[in-house]
Design an enzyme around this catalytic site. Structure first.
Site, PDB file in Angstrom:
ATOM      1  N   CYS A  26      31.689  39.940  42.355  1.00 26.73           N
ATOM      2  CA  CYS A  26      32.315  41.053  43.066  1.00 26.73           C
ATOM      3  C   CYS A  26      31.398  42.260  42.926  1.00 26.73           C
ATOM      4  CB  CYS A  26      33.736  41.328  42.564  1.00 26.73           C
ATOM      5  SG  CYS A  26      33.878  42.068  40.922  1.00 26.73           S
ATOM      6  N   ARG A  82      37.892  41.893  39.979  1.00 25.06           N
ATOM      7  CA  ARG A  82      38.131  40.598  40.629  1.00 25.06           C
ATOM      8  C   ARG A  82      37.351  39.448  40.021  1.00 25.06           C
ATOM      9  NH1 ARG A  82      36.581  42.375  46.514  1.00 25.06           N
ATOM     10  NH2 ARG A  82      35.057  43.501  45.259  1.00 25.06           N
ATOM     11  N   ASP A 104      39.982  44.674  46.553  1.00 21.51           N
ATOM     12  CA  ASP A 104      39.586  45.250  45.270  1.00 21.51           C
ATOM     13  C   ASP A 104      40.737  46.075  44.700  1.00 21.51           C
ATOM     14  OD1 ASP A 104      38.366  46.414  43.092  1.00 21.51           O
ATOM     15  OD2 ASP A 104      36.522  46.899  44.172  1.00 21.51           O
TER      16      ASP A 104
END
Length: 155
Positions: free
Chosen positions: A9, A15, A124
């Site tokens: 990420c 994440r 996100d």
């Protein structure tokens, strides 16, 4: 041969560490920890060395998953470290992987493996604080990813 799974990420604090922790739990539960190596990294250096976001740690803890990893940035060696599945959290992360490493054979978005959502990119939670929703998406994708790897690799 060990298969490597690298979750990616932007900053490696929300994440991708969540995916790393969930996937590691699934791999351990399946008795495949000697066959599948799990890691995560960020495309940026914004948070290198930091613990995962408190929201990520909280949601993992509520699900009985411990995680104490620290953020790191993608490194050139990540693309030359054996058979690696690069699992991006969104299309932008996948594009960065291709830009940095060229045409890798196993670059996928995590939710390409999900079976219970029409969403393609993991949002996100750094900006939305929606860690529970992201957990559900990531868990769904991780379950599908493990099934696909088991099939593809004969595990």
């Amino acid at each position: 041969m060990t298969v490597r799974v690298l979750f990616v990420c932007l900053g490696n604090i929300c994440r991708s560490p969540m995916a790393e922790a969930i996937f590691q739990r699934l791999v351990d539960d399946a008795g495949l920890s000697r066959r599948i190596e799990v890691d995560s990294a960020g495309t940026s250096a914004y948070h290198v060395g930091e613990l995962a976001h408190p929201g990520t740690r909280r949601v993992l803890s509520r699900h009985g998953i411990a995680y104490d990893g620290r953020a790191r940035q993608l490194a050139p060696g990540d693309a030359t470290n054996g058979k690696t599945y690069f699992i991006a959290m969104d299309a932008e992360n996948a594009e960065v992987l291709r830009d940095r490493f060229g045409d890798l054979p196993h670059v996928h978005r995590l939710l390409d493996f999900a079976t219970h959502t029409p969403v393609h990119d993991v949002p996100d939670p750094y900006y939305t604080d929606n860690f529970d929703y992201v957990y559900r998406l990531v868990e769904d994708g991780c379950r599908g990813l493990l099934a696909a790897i088991r099939t593809d690799e004969g595990l």
